[in-house]
Scaffold this motif. Sequence first.
Motif, mmCIF file in Angstrom:
data_model
loop_
_atom_site.group_PDB
_atom_site.id
_atom_site.type_symbol
_atom_site.label_atom_id
_atom_site.label_comp_id
_atom_site.label_asym_id
_atom_site.label_seq_id
_atom_site.Cartn_x
_atom_site.Cartn_y
_atom_site.Cartn_z
ATOM 1 N N LEU A 117 34.861 38.588 46.367
ATOM 2 C CA LEU A 117 35.066 37.225 45.569
ATOM 3 C C LEU A 117 36.504 36.922 46.191
ATOM 4 O O LEU A 117 37.620 37.622 46.024
ATOM 5 C CB LEU A 117 35.207 37.579 44.112
ATOM 6 N N ASN A 118 36.376 35.462 46.642
ATOM 7 C CA ASN A 118 37.737 35.004 46.935
ATOM 8 C C ASN A 118 38.258 34.487 45.563
ATOM 9 O O ASN A 118 37.851 34.562 44.678
ATOM 10 C CB ASN A 118 37.377 33.633 47.884
ATOM 11 N N ARG A 119 39.625 33.772 45.763
ATOM 12 C CA ARG A 119 40.400 33.494 44.987
ATOM 13 C C ARG A 119 39.732 32.492 43.873
ATOM 14 O O ARG A 119 39.523 32.544 42.551
ATOM 15 C CB ARG A 119 41.701 32.781 45.333
ATOM 16 N N ALA A 120 39.018 31.463 44.236
ATOM 17 C CA ALA A 120 38.446 30.528 43.464
ATOM 18 C C ALA A 120 37.173 31.361 42.631
ATOM 19 O O ALA A 120 37.290 30.976 41.464
ATOM 20 C CB ALA A 120 37.724 29.516 44.269
ATOM 21 N N GLU A 121 36.433 32.028 43.348
ATOM 22 C CA GLU A 121 35.517 32.795 42.680
ATOM 23 C C GLU A 121 35.756 33.640 41.965
ATOM 24 O O GLU A 121 35.286 33.803 40.667
ATOM 25 C CB GLU A 121 34.499 33.389 43.796
ATOM 26 N N TYR A 122 36.813 34.442 41.993
ATOM 27 C CA TYR A 122 37.538 35.330 41.124
ATOM 28 C C TYR A 122 38.030 34.532 39.764
ATOM 29 O O TYR A 122 37.830 35.044 38.665
ATOM 30 C CB TYR A 122 38.691 35.891 41.775
ATOM 31 N N SER A 123 38.656 33.580 39.907
ATOM 32 C CA SER A 123 39.334 32.812 38.730
ATOM 33 C C SER A 123 38.238 32.278 37.832
ATOM 34 O O SER A 123 38.194 32.286 36.859
ATOM 35 C CB SER A 123 40.206 31.679 39.248
ATOM 36 N N ASN A 124 36.942 31.732 38.687
ATOM 37 C CA ASN A 124 35.913 30.966 38.022
ATOM 38 C C ASN A 124 35.182 32.406 37.178
ATOM 39 O O ASN A 124 34.569 31.920 35.985
ATOM 40 C CB ASN A 124 34.974 30.463 38.633
ATOM 41 N N ALA A 125 35.077 33.188 37.695
ATOM 42 C CA ALA A 125 34.267 34.509 37.178
ATOM 43 C C ALA A 125 34.942 34.965 35.965
ATOM 44 O O ALA A 125 34.428 35.127 34.831
ATOM 45 C CB ALA A 125 34.234 35.655 37.862
ATOM 46 N N ILE A 126 36.465 34.973 35.812
ATOM 47 C CA ILE A 126 36.934 35.437 34.751
ATOM 48 C C ILE A 126 36.982 34.363 33.452
ATOM 49 O O ILE A 126 36.700 34.651 32.467
ATOM 50 C CB ILE A 126 38.676 35.716 34.879
ATOM 51 N N ARG A 127 36.779 32.914 34.154
ATOM 52 C CA ARG A 127 36.766 31.930 33.076
ATOM 53 C C ARG A 127 35.399 32.248 32.131
ATOM 54 O O ARG A 127 35.183 31.837 31.275
ATOM 55 C CB ARG A 127 36.814 30.508 34.046
ATOM 56 N N ASP A 128 34.289 32.346 33.305
ATOM 57 C CA ASP A 128 33.029 32.318 32.360
ATOM 58 C C ASP A 128 32.624 33.456 31.808
ATOM 59 O O ASP A 128 31.791 33.247 31.015
ATOM 60 C CB ASP A 128 31.932 31.943 33.729
ATOM 61 N N LEU A 129 33.154 34.420 32.358
ATOM 62 C CA LEU A 129 33.001 35.868 31.594
ATOM 63 C C LEU A 129 34.170 35.875 30.028
ATOM 64 O O LEU A 129 33.031 36.312 29.096
ATOM 65 C CB LEU A 129 33.490 36.939 32.318
ATOM 66 N N LEU A 130 35.205 35.434 30.190
ATOM 67 C CA LEU A 130 36.043 35.335 29.044
ATOM 68 C C LEU A 130 36.390 34.221 28.188
ATOM 69 O O LEU A 130 37.044 34.273 27.479
ATOM 70 C CB LEU A 130 37.071 36.438 29.478
ATOM 71 N N ASP A 135 44.304 29.506 36.030
ATOM 72 C CA ASP A 135 44.287 29.996 37.296
ATOM 73 C C ASP A 135 44.844 31.554 37.508
ATOM 74 O O ASP A 135 45.791 31.818 37.129
ATOM 75 C CB ASP A 135 45.115 29.237 38.485
ATOM 76 N N HIS A 136 43.671 32.340 37.300
ATOM 77 C CA HIS A 136 43.944 33.821 37.400
ATOM 78 C C HIS A 136 44.365 34.284 38.666
ATOM 79 O O HIS A 136 44.669 35.487 38.701
ATOM 80 C CB HIS A 136 42.688 34.383 36.927
ATOM 81 N N ALA A 137 43.965 33.515 39.719
ATOM 82 C CA ALA A 137 44.228 34.143 41.249
ATOM 83 C C ALA A 137 45.301 33.571 41.991
ATOM 84 O O ALA A 137 45.658 34.085 42.928
ATOM 85 C CB ALA A 137 43.154 33.641 42.005
ATOM 86 N N SER A 138 46.477 32.957 41.053
ATOM 87 C CA SER A 138 47.481 32.402 41.658
ATOM 88 C C SER A 138 48.428 33.597 42.418
ATOM 89 O O SER A 138 49.170 33.333 43.279
ATOM 90 C CB SER A 138 48.400 31.700 40.740
ATOM 91 N N SER A 139 48.326 34.821 41.920
ATOM 92 C CA SER A 139 49.049 35.919 42.506
ATOM 93 C C SER A 139 48.495 36.829 43.572
ATOM 94 O O SER A 139 49.140 37.489 43.922
ATOM 95 C CB SER A 139 49.438 36.772 41.303
ATOM 96 N N LEU A 140 47.294 36.222 43.808
ATOM 97 C CA LEU A 140 46.457 37.143 44.838
ATOM 98 C C LEU A 140 46.941 36.583 46.092
ATOM 99 O O LEU A 140 47.359 35.502 46.334
ATOM 100 C CB LEU A 140 45.040 36.952 44.815
#
Length: 770
Positions: A117-130, A135-140
Amino acid sequence: MLKRLSALLLTPGLLWFARAADPDPAHLLTRYCAGCHNDRLKSGQVSVTGLRADAIPSGAATWEKILRKVRTGEMPPPGLPRPAAEDAARFTNWLETSLDRAGAARPQPGAPPAHRLNRAEYSNAIRDLLGLDFDHASSLPPDDAGYGFDNIGEVLTVSPAHFERYMATARRVSRLAVGTFRTSAAIERYNARGAAAEATESLPLNQRGTITVERYFPSDAEYAVVVRVRGNPAANMPPPKLDVRVDGRREKLFDVVISQAEEAQNTRNYEFRRKFTAGMHTLGAGFLNDYSKVENGVVARRLFAPPPPTPASVDYVTIAGPFNPTGPGDTESRRRVFICRPGPGVTEPACAGRIIGRLARLAYRRPVTAGDTAPLMKLFAAGRSESGSFEGGIETALRAILVSPGFLFRVESNPAPGTKRKVTELELASRLSFFLWSSIPDDRLLRLAGTGKLRASLEAEVRRMLADPRAKALADNFAGQWLHLRNVSGWRPDPDKYQQFDEPLRTAFQRETELFFEHIVRQDRSAIDFIAADYTFLNERLARHYGIPGVRGPYYRRVQLQTPERGGVMTHGSILTVTSYPTRTSPVLRGKWILENILGSPPPPPPPDVPDLEDKAAASAKDLRAALEKHRANPACASCHARLDPMGFALENYDAIGKFRAEEGGHQIDASSQLPGGAPFRGATGLRTVLLERKDQFIECLAEKLLTYALGRGLEHPDFPVVREIRRQGAAREYRFSALALAVVNSVPFQMREGVAPASLAASTSPFKR
């Protein structure tokens, strides 16, 4: 013998050659191509020696290159003999038909590699899961890009830094979601953009000098807010009113008075303390009265003796806390996680099993087995014991889910080498959601896939997903890279030459094109609007920059264009700026952008021994045209610049920040152009006509971009018959965006995969690059 020859000539693949003056394609290629493209010279790594019209499949990679070069007019190059337009059209139509027939007979769907998962997909996945929408991927670490996009599986590598950041992010996210996040009081600062900042949609329309802060508050508690304001209001004016709002509702209204003692810095703090519930809140602050307006984005200082009055504006906001926390609150994320609670008749292990099973199913994008949940239940038990709470055990299990390969990677089962199969419905659900939402499938998609009903309702699901707010990901991630909108934020014009450029104008440039793209998707408009729309999206700041009257206020709205100067994305400020240099326009960059992103025929890199044009801030449009004409005199440059420069010259009426100009330095702007072998055209209006004449080429370019993005891999020569089929299916539905998206989703590469050896799968590359 004559009967057999007649039958061969009248087959569909060779029908043209039976009617044409030339007896076969070999004659045409020998006459116009073989002088450079032979086994000895092999110009452009292409040789036509030995190509046979009756063996299209075996030479398909070379034939595809020939089709593209001849159809776009790149070959033969300027100055060399060319076939008549009618003969070239017959040849390309025959060749397209032959290649597409061969491709349909032997489909090759390809094998996308494992996809992190790229940064956008990772952040969106956490948004839709939880339900944690920030922005959860800013530190990646930043993602690499390939083929124009950052979701290409073969370049999404994994480093030790990724694992470290995934662990840290999972710890923070799981604590926020569950409500076990504990923090001592801290202070965070949010900077504003200065006096020219206009109100956003979360603030009243009559505000200027504003700031908007979206912040997640980890617990129900008190927080201290400080708004620092800056300015030097005139003494004979009423005090400006600072309007502070929380979630759109007024919290405080201050009369701003900056005393003499504060004049050295022209600042003052306004403070208040309030309770915030846990979760996401929006805090906005700005000035209500007209004195804070900034005309034309520039403060008019020359009318006043020093020190001049300056409009009041918000400098920054600080938020400190939490103080006196009372608990984790009733947040969206806690409601999603805790679908049950231990109590009478419900044991802790039973409830934990339900919670963990649901989270794992959504995160892994498939039904989970006892083998998936057993290790997570052990982690729950360990976390429960260590923390002393049920919620602590859930947090530990959730943290493990967020760092598991099943969440971080998209992996499809690989069929036996040399075989092909349809992807499973669950794999199709993931392909679909990551294409349209850059995120995980929702519960509906997983239920349909789990019961084998997704393919039967595919069109309805695509339409549902395009209408969903999550489809904004197409604007953020697909259009952001296709149209180069991601470059707007980093573009820096010369501040001395372009003093009217400011941050609100930069924001307006980007929002115009994003809203335009979202409108085409949401309203299912024709993709032809990208090059020929007679409308756009403006606020007052951008309309004033474009010279369009009658638009008032900071909010964006659809505006019908009354003059031909604007229309299509080529005349958007976003595109015109990112294809300019900080000191001047660049017909070369603008022409290259059109060839790459509108016509799908990118030029090759320039020869290494050719010097760049001299970049002088004082260079006029007239001097620039003369310099480029001299540049084209170099034979090594002529073949590419003959295609590049005319497209860019047509946009010379727009300066480096997208402002229309009829003249410069007392000289009329020359926006006249002519493509090799084509009729003359002038300005943006003429360019639109040229592009509309090549609309099939544009739609194929867009289809190629969409297919690359949807598959997460580079395209190879077997994919280009698919691209042309997407164009044909789009034409049958007026090129509406949904028609193109559906054609991508129903295509062989999207619906199927082929088996390759494991080593090949891990190191998949695309040698055929257009």
